[in-house]
Design a protein around this motif. Sequence first.
Motif, PDB file in Angstrom:
ATOM      1  N   SER A   1      23.134  40.174 -54.666  1.00  0.00           N
ATOM      2  CA  SER A   1      22.818  39.144 -53.453  1.00  0.00           C
ATOM      3  C   SER A   1      20.718  39.132 -53.743  1.00  0.00           C
ATOM      4  CB  SER A   1      22.813  39.359 -52.489  1.00  0.00           C
ATOM      5  OG  SER A   1      22.038  39.091 -51.053  1.00  0.00           O
TER       6      SER A   1
ATOM      7  N   SER B   1      30.110  44.088 -46.744  1.00  0.00           N
ATOM      8  CA  SER B   1      30.415  43.385 -46.587  1.00  0.00           C
ATOM      9  C   SER B   1      30.399  43.475 -44.493  1.00  0.00           C
ATOM     10  CB  SER B   1      31.564  42.418 -46.402  1.00  0.00           C
ATOM     11  OG  SER B   1      31.729  41.702 -45.747  1.00  0.00           O
TER      12      SER B   1
ATOM     13  N   GLU C   1      30.433  38.939 -51.339  1.00  0.00           N
ATOM     14  CA  GLU C   1      31.550  38.606 -51.668  1.00  0.00           C
ATOM     15  C   GLU C   1      30.891  37.498 -51.615  1.00  0.00           C
ATOM     16  OE1 GLU C   1      35.401  40.298 -52.099  1.00  0.00           O
ATOM     17  OE2 GLU C   1      35.644  38.532 -50.514  1.00  0.00           O
TER      18      GLU C   1
ATOM     19  N   SER D   1      19.027  40.341 -47.527  1.00  0.00           N
ATOM     20  CA  SER D   1      20.185  41.414 -48.305  1.00  0.00           C
ATOM     21  C   SER D   1      21.198  42.538 -47.852  1.00  0.00           C
ATOM     22  CB  SER D   1      20.432  41.195 -49.485  1.00  0.00           C
ATOM     23  OG  SER D   1      21.322  41.614 -50.317  1.00  0.00           O
TER      24      SER D   1
HETATM   25  C1  FMN Z   1      28.759  30.692 -49.359  1.00  0.00           C
HETATM   26  C2  FMN Z   1      29.209  32.052 -48.426  1.00  0.00           C
HETATM   27  C3  FMN Z   1      30.620  32.194 -49.524  1.00  0.00           C
HETATM   28  C4  FMN Z   1      31.044  34.132 -48.457  1.00  0.00           C
HETATM   29  N1  FMN Z   1      32.042  34.259 -48.671  1.00  0.00           N
HETATM   30  C5  FMN Z   1      32.504  35.600 -48.417  1.00  0.00           C
HETATM   31  C6  FMN Z   1      33.373  36.055 -48.847  1.00  0.00           C
HETATM   32  O1  FMN Z   1      34.563  35.418 -48.759  1.00  0.00           O
HETATM   33  N2  FMN Z   1      33.809  37.245 -48.468  1.00  0.00           N
HETATM   34  C7  FMN Z   1      33.586  38.389 -48.123  1.00  0.00           C
HETATM   35  O2  FMN Z   1      32.758  39.776 -47.343  1.00  0.00           O
HETATM   36  N3  FMN Z   1      31.967  37.296 -47.195  1.00  0.00           N
HETATM   37  C8  FMN Z   1      31.433  36.260 -47.038  1.00  0.00           C
HETATM   38  N4  FMN Z   1      30.184  36.174 -46.866  1.00  0.00           N
HETATM   39  C9  FMN Z   1      29.681  36.778 -45.937  1.00  0.00           C
HETATM   40  C10 FMN Z   1      28.857  37.511 -47.208  1.00  0.00           C
HETATM   41  O3  FMN Z   1      30.056  38.714 -47.002  1.00  0.00           O
HETATM   42  C11 FMN Z   1      27.440  37.647 -45.549  1.00  0.00           C
HETATM   43  O4  FMN Z   1      26.978  36.473 -46.030  1.00  0.00           O
HETATM   44  C12 FMN Z   1      26.473  38.811 -46.777  1.00  0.00           C
HETATM   45  O5  FMN Z   1      25.388  38.912 -45.687  1.00  0.00           O
HETATM   46  C13 FMN Z   1      26.523  39.195 -48.253  1.00  0.00           C
HETATM   47  O6  FMN Z   1      25.395  39.575 -48.671  1.00  0.00           O
HETATM   48  P1  FMN Z   1      24.109  40.064 -48.503  1.00  0.00           P
HETATM   49  O7  FMN Z   1      23.592  40.266 -47.100  1.00  0.00           O
HETATM   50  O8  FMN Z   1      23.631  41.434 -49.672  1.00  0.00           O
HETATM   51  O9  FMN Z   1      23.358  39.183 -48.924  1.00  0.00           O
HETATM   52  C14 FMN Z   1      30.499  34.468 -47.783  1.00  0.00           C
HETATM   53  C15 FMN Z   1      28.416  33.858 -47.695  1.00  0.00           C
HETATM   54  C16 FMN Z   1      28.557  33.208 -47.842  1.00  0.00           C
HETATM   55  C17 FMN Z   1      27.165  32.161 -47.070  1.00  0.00           C
END
Ligand code: FMN
Length: 180
Positions: free
Chosen positions: A13, A114, A81, A18
């Motif tokens: 990320s 997630s 993800e 994150s």
């Molecule tokens: C465009 C977008 C698509 C996402 N797709 C998924 C997904 O397919 N599966 C999932 O578990 N979380 C998904 N998320 C949620 C992310 O898991 C969540 O934003 C998480 O906080 C991202 O990781 P980070 O905190 O390490 O940046 C998505 C978020 C965004 C913004």
Amino acid sequence: MENTIQILAISGSLREKSSNTALMKAIIGLSSADIQFTIYGGLGDLPHFNPDLDLDDGPSSVQGLRQQLKEAHGVLICTPEYGNGVPGVLKNALDWIVSSGEFMNKPTAVISASPTPMGGDKAHASLLLTLKMINAEIIEEGLMMIPHITLKLNKEGVITDSEMEQRLLAVLRALEQACR
Ligand SMILES: Cc1cc2nc3c(=O)[nH]c(=O)nc-3n(C[C@H](O)[C@H](O)[C@H](O)COP(=O)(O)O)c2cc1C
């Protein structure tokens, strides 16, 4: 120190707040003094993978990634993800390693986290496929999918779930053992 193990830690990320990067730092905080972690900070600076640029003296950022991987005894990846898959930036980095081979036999722990109940299972599975293709040594005990990460790690990045902490300690032990 002679016995020190060098681990390259990569978060999938780029987000400043994150949860995966915070988790990665919390894991580093749990590790023993025998393990020295380097956080890879160049993910967002790598060019888009293009085989035409994949030459001996390719882009310097790519050379930097390859060098850091070469110097590491093992790798820890913590990733979210996106869109049911591996974040593009992380897949892009791995694409640069397909031809150069620095992941070959490299002990690698893979954690997906997630906020959803699924724990990033699809990104996790897809990432393993890529890592196997580049002959990384996937550590069975070093694989973890963490659902509801926001309930297990507070805003300060402190682990609040003791079960998760115990599992993370087991991941660290397995990674260390594989690197020795
Ligand atoms: C465009 C977008 C698509 C996402 N797709 C998924 C997904 O397919 N599966 C999932 O578990 N979380 C998904 N998320 C949620 C992310 O898991 C969540 O934003 C998480 O906080 C991202 O990781 P980070 O905190 O390490 O940046 C998505 C978020 C965004 C913004």
